[in-house]
Design an enzyme around this catalytic site. Structure first.
Site, PDB file in Angstrom:
ATOM      1  N   HIS A 144       0.841  -1.203   0.000  1.00 47.97           N
ATOM      2  CA  HIS A 144       0.000   0.000   0.000  1.00 47.97           C
ATOM      3  C   HIS A 144       0.872   1.246   0.000  1.00 47.97           C
ATOM      4  O   HIS A 144       1.749   1.383   0.842  1.00 47.97           O
ATOM      5  CB  HIS A 144      -0.898   0.024   1.230  1.00 47.97           C
ATOM      6  CG  HIS A 144      -2.086  -0.866   1.085  1.00 47.97           C
ATOM      7  ND1 HIS A 144      -3.178  -0.503   0.360  1.00 47.97           N
ATOM      8  CD2 HIS A 144      -2.328  -2.102   1.548  1.00 47.97           C
ATOM      9  CE1 HIS A 144      -4.056  -1.494   0.379  1.00 47.97           C
ATOM     10  NE2 HIS A 144      -3.566  -2.480   1.093  1.00 47.97           N
ATOM     11  N   TYR A 167      -9.522   5.811   6.744  1.00 46.08           N
ATOM     12  CA  TYR A 167      -9.734   6.191   8.144  1.00 46.08           C
ATOM     13  C   TYR A 167     -10.742   7.338   8.130  1.00 46.08           C
ATOM     14  O   TYR A 167     -10.407   8.436   7.670  1.00 46.08           O
ATOM     15  CB  TYR A 167      -8.431   6.672   8.790  1.00 46.08           C
ATOM     16  CG  TYR A 167      -7.415   5.568   9.066  1.00 46.08           C
ATOM     17  CD1 TYR A 167      -6.553   5.125   8.077  1.00 46.08           C
ATOM     18  CD2 TYR A 167      -7.327   4.994  10.336  1.00 46.08           C
ATOM     19  CE1 TYR A 167      -5.625   4.121   8.339  1.00 46.08           C
ATOM     20  CE2 TYR A 167      -6.390   3.990  10.607  1.00 46.08           C
ATOM     21  CZ  TYR A 167      -5.548   3.566   9.605  1.00 46.08           C
ATOM     22  OH  TYR A 167      -4.637   2.579   9.866  1.00 46.08           O
ATOM     23  N   PRO A 182      -5.460   0.209  18.455  1.00 43.95           N
ATOM     24  CA  PRO A 182      -5.162  -0.296  17.103  1.00 43.95           C
ATOM     25  C   PRO A 182      -5.096   0.759  15.997  1.00 43.95           C
ATOM     26  O   PRO A 182      -4.591   0.467  14.914  1.00 43.95           O
ATOM     27  CB  PRO A 182      -6.306  -1.283  16.830  1.00 43.95           C
ATOM     28  CG  PRO A 182      -7.401  -0.892  17.761  1.00 43.95           C
ATOM     29  CD  PRO A 182      -6.741  -0.290  18.966  1.00 43.95           C
ATOM     30  N   LYS A 241       0.102  -0.274  15.118  1.00 45.66           N
ATOM     31  CA  LYS A 241       1.497  -0.321  15.567  1.00 45.66           C
ATOM     32  C   LYS A 241       1.844  -1.557  16.402  1.00 45.66           C
ATOM     33  O   LYS A 241       3.022  -1.870  16.590  1.00 45.66           O
ATOM     34  CB  LYS A 241       1.806   0.923  16.413  1.00 45.66           C
ATOM     35  CG  LYS A 241       1.987   2.179  15.601  1.00 45.66           C
ATOM     36  CD  LYS A 241       3.263   2.151  14.811  1.00 45.66           C
ATOM     37  CE  LYS A 241       3.169   3.017  13.576  1.00 45.66           C
ATOM     38  NZ  LYS A 241       3.727   2.479  12.379  1.00 45.66           N
ATOM     39  N   TYR A 288       3.532   6.388  10.416  1.00 47.23           N
ATOM     40  CA  TYR A 288       2.690   5.274   9.997  1.00 47.23           C
ATOM     41  C   TYR A 288       3.520   4.180   9.329  1.00 47.23           C
ATOM     42  O   TYR A 288       3.316   2.987   9.585  1.00 47.23           O
ATOM     43  CB  TYR A 288       1.607   5.778   9.033  1.00 47.23           C
ATOM     44  CG  TYR A 288       0.480   4.798   8.799  1.00 47.23           C
ATOM     45  CD1 TYR A 288      -0.702   4.894   9.521  1.00 47.23           C
ATOM     46  CD2 TYR A 288       0.587   3.771   7.852  1.00 47.23           C
ATOM     47  CE1 TYR A 288      -1.743   4.003   9.316  1.00 47.23           C
ATOM     48  CE2 TYR A 288      -0.444   2.873   7.646  1.00 47.23           C
ATOM     49  CZ  TYR A 288      -1.606   2.999   8.377  1.00 47.23           C
ATOM     50  OH  TYR A 288      -2.626   2.105   8.180  1.00 47.23           O
TER      51      TYR A 288
HETATM   52  C1  PHB Z   1      -6.507  -4.101  10.138  1.00 44.13           C
HETATM   53  O1  PHB Z   1      -6.525  -4.332   8.921  1.00 44.13           O
HETATM   54  O2  PHB Z   1      -6.852  -4.963  10.961  1.00 44.13           O
HETATM   55  C2  PHB Z   1      -6.104  -2.764  10.626  1.00 44.13           C
HETATM   56  C3  PHB Z   1      -5.607  -1.835   9.722  1.00 44.13           C
HETATM   57  C4  PHB Z   1      -5.231  -0.583  10.163  1.00 44.13           C
HETATM   58  C5  PHB Z   1      -5.363  -0.261  11.490  1.00 44.13           C
HETATM   59  C6  PHB Z   1      -5.840  -1.190  12.410  1.00 44.13           C
HETATM   60  C7  PHB Z   1      -6.211  -2.445  11.971  1.00 44.13           C
HETATM   61  O3  PHB Z   1      -5.026   0.979  11.901  1.00 44.13           O
END
Ligand code: PHB
Ligand code: APR
Length: 389
Positions: A72, A202, A293, A297, A383
């Site tokens: 990504h 997000y 989450p 991280k 990130y």
């Molecule tokens: C996930 O795909 O489980 C996932 C992706 C990004 C995040 C948290 C979880 O910030």
């Protein structure tokens, strides 16, 4: 039984540490209190930093990841009326990979059972002892119910948040704990439907945060901000899809739906325990720290810890030099706090809590990240993962 490093816990931290030490010629035994099936079925986050991918590839366990992982180049940040793409390679020269932690764990277990050191599932009554001296040991009961003693030169406590290692460190050091619980949780689902976007989304929304993620070209992973006391039974599949569609809505775009195959509520907390060492017992991963989450991280931090720890233990056991084990806790904690801040910041920016004043502050911050290259770069560098020092 005797080994050089006794490792408690076969999550990604313990398994990768065992692998890294094996490559340096250091013997290990990994003790896990759950079954292999249980460990391989646990669903966790799924975004790997470049450093994490490189570490797994260098350790010879990245073959499937390189084949099936989805690279990504960025993420979308969304708030009502806006979906803004952050392009990581142009902002910081790095990218991330979507590949489930469950898959990382399966790859590590299969490598270990193939040609690696012993990995014992289904053990119980695990107790680290005499960790202040040079000859610690681990008492445990094996899967057949037979009491065992594993004599070691050092012990790694990679037994997660609920493990037995951290209390031993805390009891014998003038350590500290820091904790923050958030007034919300995540409801996470896996669904058999192709991701509706090319990158993760997000999304800030007056109803609460939503995250659109993925596991493969045909499996989506999606999350909704909910109350911490929320009962999963109150969320029918229809209600989940409706909330996801509302919170991620954008003109000219539609969220694709499909059968939901798994759903659960995840607590959100930040937690740090210091120091990460007592004598010859070293903590790594969730045993020492938890991040919420948002920002994914947790696994990456565990990998950074064991990268440092493998180097430090190799120096101690192969060269008899203690300089790197002596600084392990401080070096690991510097990164832990950086990631703790980043995860807290992402979480606080994106989740609804507080009043309308708080909401306007969040929107001002989101507009800043989407409108300023400097602000976007700060997010991108964190990130995609800062270098492991
Ligand atoms: C996930 O795909 O489980 C996932 C992706 C990004 C995040 C948290 C979880 O910030
Ligand atoms: N004896 C042996 N094993 C134990 C014990 C014990 N007393 N207590 C816990 N364990 C095992 C757990 O069953 C688990 O398999 O230790 C392992 C810890 O693994 P994780 O919880 O996965 O922690 P860690 O390896 O540090 O992984 C880092 O990344 O995405 C994040 O939080 C997520 O788990 C993830 C983390």
């Amino acid at each position: 039984m005797r080994t050089q490093v006794g490792i408690i816990g076969a999550g990604p931290a313990g398994l990768l540490l065992s692998r890294l030490l094996q490559l340096q010629g250091i013997d290990t035994v990994v003790l896990e209190n759950r079954s292999r099936d249980y460990v391989e079925a646990r669903i966790r986050a799924g975004i790997l930093e470049e450093h994490t991918v490189q570490t797994l590839v260098d350790a010879g366990v990245g073959e499937r990841l390189q084949r099936e992982g989805l690279p990504h180049d960025g993420v979308y940040l969304q708030y009502p009326g806006v979906r803004h793409h952050l392009d990581f390679p142009s902002l910081c020269g790095r990218r991330v990979w979507a590949y489930g932690q469950t898959e990382v764990t399966k790859d590590l277990i299969s490598a270990q059972l193939d040609d690696g050191p012993p990995l014992l599932f289904g053990v119980s009554d695990v107790v680290p002892e005499d960790v202040d001296g040079d000859a610690p040991r681990i008492r445990f009961t094996d899967a057949d119910g037979v009491p065992q003693v594993l004599e070691c030169d050092a012990i790694a406590g990679t037994d997660g948040f609920h493990g037995v290692s951290r209390p031993v460190v805390t009891a014998g050091t003038s350590g500290r704990l820091w904790e923050r619980t958030y007034p919300y949780a995540w409801l996470g689902v896996l669904a058999d439907v192709a991701p509706s976007t090319d990158e993760l989304v997000y999304a800030w929304h007056p109803d609460g945060f939503a995250l659109l993620s993925m596991r493969s070209p045909s499996v989506s992973r999606l999350y909704l901000q909910v109350d911490p006391g929320e009962r999963i039974e109150d969320w029918s599949d229809d209600r989940i899809w409706e909330a996801l569609a509302t919170r991620s809505a954008l003109e000219g775009w539609e969220l694709q739906t499909g059968p939901i195959t798994e759903k659960s509520v995840l607590p959100m907390r930040s937690f740090v325990s210091a120091p990460m060492r007592r004598g010859r017992l070293f903590l790594a991963g969730d045993a020492a720290h938890i991040v919420p989450p948002t920002g994914a991280k947790g696994l990456n931090l565990a990998v950074a810890d064991v990268t440092l720890l493998a180097g430090a233990l190799t120096r101690l056991l192969a060269e008899g030099r203690s300089d790197l084990v002596d600084t392990y806790s401080d070096r690991a904690l510097a990164r832990v706090w950086r990631c703790t801040h980043f995860s807290w910041w992402m979480t606080s920016m994106l989740h609804r809590a507080g009043d309308d004043f708080d909401a306007e502050l969040q929107l001002a911050q989101l507009r800043r990240v989407c409108g300023s290259e400097a602000a976007a770069r700060e997010l991108a560098e964190n990130y995609t993962g800062l270098p492991v020092g």
